[in-house]
Every structure is written in C-alpha cells, then in structure tokens.
Scaffold this motif. Structure first.
Motif, PDB file in Angstrom:
ATOM      1  N   ALA B  28       1.962   0.205  -4.418  1.00 44.29           N
ATOM      2  CA  ALA B  28       0.663  -0.038  -3.802  1.00 44.29           C
ATOM      3  C   ALA B  28       0.015   1.324  -3.589  1.00 44.29           C
ATOM      4  CB  ALA B  28       0.834  -0.787  -2.485  1.00 44.29           C
ATOM      5  N   PRO B  29      -0.414   1.964  -4.678  1.00 42.60           N
ATOM      6  CA  PRO B  29      -0.855   3.358  -4.585  1.00 42.60           C
ATOM      7  C   PRO B  29      -2.060   3.515  -3.664  1.00 42.60           C
ATOM      8  CG  PRO B  29      -1.357   2.449  -6.754  1.00 42.60           C
ATOM      9  CD  PRO B  29      -0.565   1.423  -6.025  1.00 42.60           C
ATOM     10  N   GLY B  30      -2.833   2.465  -3.518  1.00 37.60           N
ATOM     11  CA  GLY B  30      -3.994   2.546  -2.629  1.00 37.60           C
ATOM     12  C   GLY B  30      -3.574   2.917  -1.222  1.00 37.60           C
ATOM     13  N   LEU B  31      -2.556   2.233  -0.722  1.00 41.78           N
ATOM     14  CA  LEU B  31      -2.067   2.489   0.630  1.00 41.78           C
ATOM     15  C   LEU B  31      -1.488   3.893   0.752  1.00 41.78           C
ATOM     16  CD1 LEU B  31      -0.264  -0.727   1.894  1.00 41.78           C
ATOM     17  CD2 LEU B  31      -2.220   0.453   2.891  1.00 41.78           C
ATOM     18  N   LEU B  32      -0.709   4.259  -0.264  1.00 41.46           N
ATOM     19  CA  LEU B  32      -0.079   5.578  -0.225  1.00 41.46           C
ATOM     20  C   LEU B  32      -1.153   6.665  -0.204  1.00 41.46           C
ATOM     21  CD1 LEU B  32       2.561   7.231  -0.385  1.00 41.46           C
ATOM     22  CD2 LEU B  32       2.209   7.341  -2.846  1.00 41.46           C
ATOM     23  N   LEU B  33      -2.146   6.507  -1.075  1.00 37.47           N
ATOM     24  CA  LEU B  33      -3.221   7.490  -1.133  1.00 37.47           C
ATOM     25  C   LEU B  33      -3.953   7.586   0.194  1.00 37.47           C
ATOM     26  CD1 LEU B  33      -4.789   6.861  -4.657  1.00 37.47           C
ATOM     27  CD2 LEU B  33      -3.673   8.933  -3.836  1.00 37.47           C
ATOM     28  N   MET B  34      -4.242   6.403   0.762  1.00 29.03           N
ATOM     29  CA  MET B  34      -5.037   6.380   1.970  1.00 29.03           C
ATOM     30  C   MET B  34      -4.300   7.040   3.138  1.00 29.03           C
ATOM     31  SD  MET B  34      -7.880   5.600   3.171  1.00 29.03           S
ATOM     32  CE  MET B  34      -8.301   6.066   4.836  1.00 29.03           C
ATOM     33  N   TYR B  35      -3.099   6.515   3.417  1.00 28.94           N
ATOM     34  CA  TYR B  35      -2.372   7.001   4.589  1.00 28.94           C
ATOM     35  C   TYR B  35      -1.766   8.375   4.373  1.00 28.94           C
ATOM     36  CZ  TYR B  35      -2.647   2.558   7.036  1.00 28.94           C
ATOM     37  OH  TYR B  35      -3.089   1.457   7.690  1.00 28.94           O
ATOM     38  N   ALA B  36      -1.213   8.566   3.179  1.00 23.65           N
ATOM     39  CA  ALA B  36      -0.414   9.776   2.987  1.00 23.65           C
ATOM     40  C   ALA B  36      -1.247  10.951   2.501  1.00 23.65           C
ATOM     41  CB  ALA B  36       0.719   9.489   1.999  1.00 23.65           C
ATOM     42  N   LEU B  37      -2.338  10.689   1.804  1.00 26.73           N
ATOM     43  CA  LEU B  37      -3.038  11.800   1.174  1.00 26.73           C
ATOM     44  C   LEU B  37      -4.458  12.002   1.707  1.00 26.73           C
ATOM     45  CD1 LEU B  37      -1.821  11.046  -2.467  1.00 26.73           C
ATOM     46  CD2 LEU B  37      -0.709  12.402  -0.712  1.00 26.73           C
ATOM     47  N   LEU B 119      10.478   8.774   4.229  1.00 27.52           N
ATOM     48  CA  LEU B 119      10.202   9.335   2.903  1.00 27.52           C
ATOM     49  C   LEU B 119       8.697   9.502   2.708  1.00 27.52           C
ATOM     50  CD1 LEU B 119      11.656   9.890   0.067  1.00 27.52           C
ATOM     51  CD2 LEU B 119      10.798   7.625  -0.533  1.00 27.52           C
ATOM     52  N   ARG B 120       7.942   8.450   3.057  1.00 25.26           N
ATOM     53  CA  ARG B 120       6.492   8.532   2.927  1.00 25.26           C
ATOM     54  C   ARG B 120       5.939   9.669   3.802  1.00 25.26           C
ATOM     55  NH1 ARG B 120       2.301   4.074   2.557  1.00 25.26           N
ATOM     56  NH2 ARG B 120       3.764   2.628   3.503  1.00 25.26           N
ATOM     57  N   SER B 121       6.495   9.801   5.005  1.00 23.76           N
ATOM     58  CA  SER B 121       6.053  10.873   5.902  1.00 23.76           C
ATOM     59  C   SER B 121       6.304  12.239   5.286  1.00 23.76           C
ATOM     60  CB  SER B 121       6.806  10.785   7.238  1.00 23.76           C
ATOM     61  OG  SER B 121       6.453   9.612   7.916  1.00 23.76           O
ATOM     62  N   ALA B 122       7.428  12.360   4.593  1.00 21.11           N
ATOM     63  CA  ALA B 122       7.744  13.653   3.967  1.00 21.11           C
ATOM     64  C   ALA B 122       6.700  13.981   2.899  1.00 21.11           C
ATOM     65  CB  ALA B 122       9.152  13.605   3.365  1.00 21.11           C
ATOM     66  N   ILE B 123       6.273  12.956   2.145  1.00 24.52           N
ATOM     67  CA  ILE B 123       5.216  13.183   1.142  1.00 24.52           C
ATOM     68  C   ILE B 123       3.926  13.617   1.843  1.00 24.52           C
ATOM     69  CG2 ILE B 123       3.812  12.108  -0.658  1.00 24.52           C
ATOM     70  CD1 ILE B 123       6.118  10.136  -1.130  1.00 24.52           C
ATOM     71  N   THR B 124       3.587  12.894   2.912  1.00 26.21           N
ATOM     72  CA  THR B 124       2.382  13.235   3.678  1.00 26.21           C
ATOM     73  C   THR B 124       2.443  14.681   4.157  1.00 26.21           C
ATOM     74  OG1 THR B 124       2.358  10.959   4.442  1.00 26.21           O
ATOM     75  CG2 THR B 124       0.953  12.496   5.614  1.00 26.21           C
ATOM     76  N   LEU B 125       3.601  15.064   4.660  1.00 24.02           N
ATOM     77  CA  LEU B 125       3.760  16.427   5.170  1.00 24.02           C
ATOM     78  C   LEU B 125       3.534  17.464   4.081  1.00 24.02           C
ATOM     79  CD1 LEU B 125       6.812  16.643   7.604  1.00 24.02           C
ATOM     80  CD2 LEU B 125       4.427  17.227   8.041  1.00 24.02           C
ATOM     81  N   ALA B 126       4.082  17.182   2.914  1.00 24.99           N
ATOM     82  CA  ALA B 126       3.943  18.138   1.812  1.00 24.99           C
ATOM     83  C   ALA B 126       2.473  18.319   1.453  1.00 24.99           C
ATOM     84  CB  ALA B 126       4.751  17.645   0.604  1.00 24.99           C
TER      85      ALA B 126
END
Lengths: 304, 261
Positions: B28-37, B119-126
């Motif tokens: 669900a790349p939309g969610l990942l992009l929105m929250y994480a990026l 894991l998602r948080s780690a991506i967000t952090l990066a």
C-alpha cells in the motif's frame, strides 16, 4: 459433534440467546435458520470461542468452548459473516498465512493452499491480490481459509449473503462436498432455499430460542401437506368445483378463478376425473408442495 | 493434543504476523509515502523555513533543536496512525475473528503488527535524517551516543505503539481509530519542548510540558546528537518507555482476549 444446552447470552440486557439447545451429528450439515437478530451469529461466535456465554453448555468434539477454548480452536474452522481475507495479500498468501498460524509447516501449508485453491476454482488467480477478486471469488477464498485448519467442525455464518445466484450455486456445491472428508458443518442462513439445499437437519431459531428442529421435509410437513390448485375456465362453476373438491380435502378455498384444497398427492388423477365428470372445464392444475418458506412463516407466526 | 505455546511459538506467530504486515506496508505505497515520507518532509520544511525565523531558542540554532523534535513527533504520528487504524480495520473486517479462532497465541497478533511498524519507523527516520541534513542539521556527538539516540527513539515509538494498539482495539472502525489516535497525540507532542521553549508557556501547561515523556525524549536526543550529557532526561525517557510498554501491552492483550464485538 456440536452440542449446545440451554445456552444464554445477553448484550447489555438485550437477550441474544435465550436457552438455546442444539445437537449436530458428526459428518452432517446442519443449518440454523432465522431472521436477522435471531441469535445465529451470537451462537457461532460462542462456538468459535470468540465470545463467552452467560450460562449454559457448548461443546465441540466433546470439548467445552469455555473451559477448553484452545483445544476447541484446534478442531474448528470459521468463515464469518464478513469476508475475512486480506485484500493486499494474494489468494495463496492468505491461505498459507492461516495454515502456518495453525502450526502447519511451510511445506504443508503451501501444499494444502494449492489443493484448496484448485478445489475452489481459484487456481488461476492464486497469485493475484484478493482485492482484485469478485465477491464470489472472495467468498470462496474465505471458505478455503476456513478449511486450512482441516477442521472437524466448520462454522459458516451466512456464507452466501450478498452473492449473485450463480456464485451462490458454486459455493453450495463446494459446501456440499465437505462432509465427504468428515467435516461437520454448522451454517447459518436467512435463505430457506439454502437450508433446504444443503442441510440434513434444520433448526429454526427466533429470538434466541430453537422453535423447531427437523429435516427440511419434516419442517415442510409442519406447514401442511401438498395442495391442489385448480384454475377454472368459468368462475361461475366455482360452487360445483368446490363441492367436488371438498370430497378430497377439507375446506377448499376460492380466490379469483382458482380453487385450492389440501390433497394427498396420489389422489390427483381421481380429482381430475371427477371434475371432468361433473362438467367443470379447467384451464390449469397445479400441485403445490409446501416450501420451507411456508414452514418458516407458520413457525414464526408470519412475522419475519 | 499438545498446546503449542511457549516463547518459541509466540515468536513464530509474531514473525508470521509481522511478515503479513510488512507485505501490507510495501503493497500500500500510498500509506507508506504519506506517513513515512511526505508528512515528515513537510514538517521539517515547514518548521525550518516558515516558523524557524520567528522562534528563538537558547543556543540560537533552530534547525539543530528542530530536527530531533520532528523525529520524535513523526515517530509517534506514524506508529499511532498505522497501528491503531490497522488493528481497528482488522477487527471490523472479521480478520481478527479468524486469527482469534486459531490455536495461535493471541498477543502475537499485536506484537507482530507493532514489530513491523518499528520497521516502518526506521524507514521514516532515515528519510527525515536525509531531509534534516539538507536543511543544515549536523551531528556533533560520538557515533555511540548517536546510535543510542536512535535506538532509544525506536524503543520510545515501540512503547507508544502499545498505546495505539489499545486504542485501535477499543475503536469501532478505522476512521474512529484515526480520530481517537490523533486527538491526544497532537496536543501531547506540541505541549512539550518540541517547537518552543517550555519557559514561554503558562503555568499548568508548562508543568505538563516539563513532565511530558515527549520533552524528556526530545531533550535526550538534542543532548546526545550534539555531544552533550543528557542528564536525567535519558533515564526519565527509559523509565517512561518501559512503563508505557508494560502497562499498555497488558491492557491491549487483555482487551484482545475479552473483546466481543
């Protein structure tokens, strides 16, 4: 296989189950038939160890759902009212996940998933995400997921609600084959036809109580036997026709041009000859057998 | 039959659930992009270039103070949003009923979901780190302290994920969980030392901010990332992290066991 005695459950004072009794024989398909709010889903949820009853006994395979829930979970499969598939996983991944959570080895889970996908005609879409499936396919996948545990008892809560007639038939034939592998099935439905087609035992429930139990045939018999419907060519002959037909059954009724009377099915040729002898020409004749609908309406007082 | 429980099965179930959830995150790349990026990047740019000129902090460099604060806020937003909404959706869709009717350990459903959110948080952090370096943020501490800072931050996010899990299990729908999750986390993160010094706040608000775990976490990161000793803040953060995890893990697991609707 499934035994329920005097089961009671209320939600914040609203009674859902009011002393329900039920007995389902091993290897059979039993249907719980009842209107919305009759308590069907509550019973399924209790049997699937998702909900605790207030009182009474409920056993699956001789194990109590309240005292030995873990052992019960090892015996059952559940296909609930809402299609519980993960839209973002493929059909195959959905099944493997359930199988592995059931403690199957990876190899075993993959093998069983392939087998079930084939059996439910989903082999061709196994690698596609479940979100792209049609309603009927999702429902079949959901049923397959319920079977990943190779359950001895499978609970199906309104398995075909919302499906088109064709998908419904496909699902029915899939369900009908399950007892061959020794699975006992308890399904709930609002569709009388569904209970009639699938189940060898039907329990009619209303307001949390079992109000009738029997084979579909027995329940139909409770709605009265067969009836002959005679359509008259000339409505003015209704008195003569009524007189002739009253020799075959009690109180013939007239509605428009149609006279109806309860008859023994074997008496139909005689009835036809007597009408002819009395000089009553007819344009139509039908033998109407009672449906489960009639039985259901008769049992619930027509208030469905 | 044997009860296949115990730590090994608990971890195996959690691993399976984390695998399922990680697939969902990626698909669900939309969610990942929105929250994480996108959201973290927008926050960093907004604060660095819009408010940055107007807000004075002791020491003078707003970006140095800002980046650790955005790290903490975004970790809380993303874990609370994703965990609470995800669990509430599983509940309302019947997926949770299926898991609960299996002879698996029920708490693994929660642990697996939360592990994948780390894991998602780690991506967000990066992503935030990259963005922070672009707007002028620099590390001055030792690599050990910097790593310890990120570790503590992920643990802090893990603790709040259990709060989110409990909220998600209470909510009736994904939308309700979204609302319930954010309605407290927004003031909770702003009433802290995140964006303005707590000394500028009126009495009771300041008292709250000074004792907030968010303030302790942010102060720790600011210290460790610029090579200073964090004093009590690090210990306070660690205690909050352990306490929140213990309390809300218990509440969430109990809730999952008895939940009936």
């Amino acid at each position: 296989m499934i035994r329920v005695e005097n089961l009671r459950k209320a939600y914040r004072g609203v009674v859902a189950l009011d002393g329900l009794d039920l007995d389902v024989a091993e290897g059979s398909i039993a249907a719980l038939l009842g209107p919305n709010g009759a308590g069907k889903s509550t019973l399924i949820r209790i049997l699937a160890t998702l909900l605790r009853p207030d009182s009474g006994r409920a056993e699956v395979g001789g194990r109590s759902v309240t005292a030995q829930p873990y052992q019960v979970r090892a015996l059952i499969g559940l296909t609930g009212q809402f299609t519980a598939v993960d839209d973002l996983l493929t059909g195959h991944e959905n099944l493997v996940l359930v199988g592995r959570l059931y403690r199957l080895s990876g190899k075993e889970a993959h093998r069983l998933a392939d087998e079930l996908l084939g059996a439910f005609e989903l082999g061709g879409v196994a690698g596609r995400r479940a979100g792209t499936y049609s309603g009927g396919m999702r429902r079949r996948l959901d049923l397959a997921a319920g079977l990943m545990t190779r359950p001895r008892a499978l609970f199906l809560d309104e398995p075909t609600t919302g499906l088109d007639p064709r998908s419904r038939r496909t699902l029915w034939s899939a369900i009908r084959r399950l007892p061959e592998q020794g699975t006992t099935i308890l399904l709930t439905t609002q569709y009388l036809e569904e209970a009639d087609r699938l189940a060898s035992a039907v329990t009619v429930i209303d307001r949390g109580r079992a109000i009738a139990t029997g084979t579909p045939e027995q329940l139909k018999a409770r709605a009265g036997g067969a009836r002959a419907e005679v359509v008259l060519a000339d409505p003015r002959q209704a008195p003569t026709a009524t007189e002739v037909m009253s020799r075959y059954g009690a109180r013939p009724t007239l509605e428009g041009e149609t006279v109806t009377v309860p008859v023994a099915e074997s008496a139909l040729p005689d009835l036809l000859r007597d009408l002819d002898t009395a000089g009553v020409p007819i344009t139509g004749l039908a033998l109407r057998r009672p449906t489960l609908d009639d039985a259901f309406l008769a049992l619930t007082g027509g208030d469905s | 039959m044997n009860r296949l429980t115990g730590p090994r099965w608990w971890l195996r179930d959690a691993w399976l659930m984390a695998g399922r959830n990680s697939r969902r995150i990626v698909r669900a790349p939309g969610l990942l992009l929105m929250y994480a990026l996108i959201q973290p990047v927008v926050f960093i740019l907004l604060f660095a270039y819009v408010f940055g000129g107007a807000i004075k902090v002791p020491g003078g460099d707003y970006v140095q103070a800002l980046i650790p604060a955005v790290f903490v806020q975004m970790i809380l937003f993303s874990s609370i949003g994703a965990v609470a909404v995800g669990l509430a959706e599983d509940m309302s869709r019947g997926v949770m009923d299926r898991f609960r009717s299996l002879p698996m350990t029920r708490s693994s459903v929660l642990l697996g979901r939360i592990a994948s959110e780390v894991l998602r948080s780690a991506i967000t952090l990066a992503v935030m780190l990259g963005c922070g370096l672009l707007v002028g943020f620099r590390f001055h501490g030792s690599p050990g302290l910097i790593a310890a800072g990120f570790g503590l931050l992920l643990a802090f996010g893990f603790a709040f994920s259990w709060v989110a899990a409990w909220i998600g299990l209470m909510a009736r729908s994904g939308e309700a969980a979204q609302g319930l999750g954010l309605v407290w986390v927004l003031p909770f993160t702003f009433v802290s030392s995140a964006f303005v010094p707590t000394a500028t706040m009126p009495g009771p608000v300041r008292a709250f901010a000074d004792h907030s775990p968010v303030t302790a976490m942010i102060d720790t990161l600011r210290a460790w990332f610029s090579g200073r000793d964090a004093g009590d803040a690090a210990l306070v953060t660690a205690v909050w992290t352990l306490a929140l995890t213990a309390v809300f893990m218990t509440l969430a697991v109990l809730r999952l066991r008895r939940t009936s609707s």
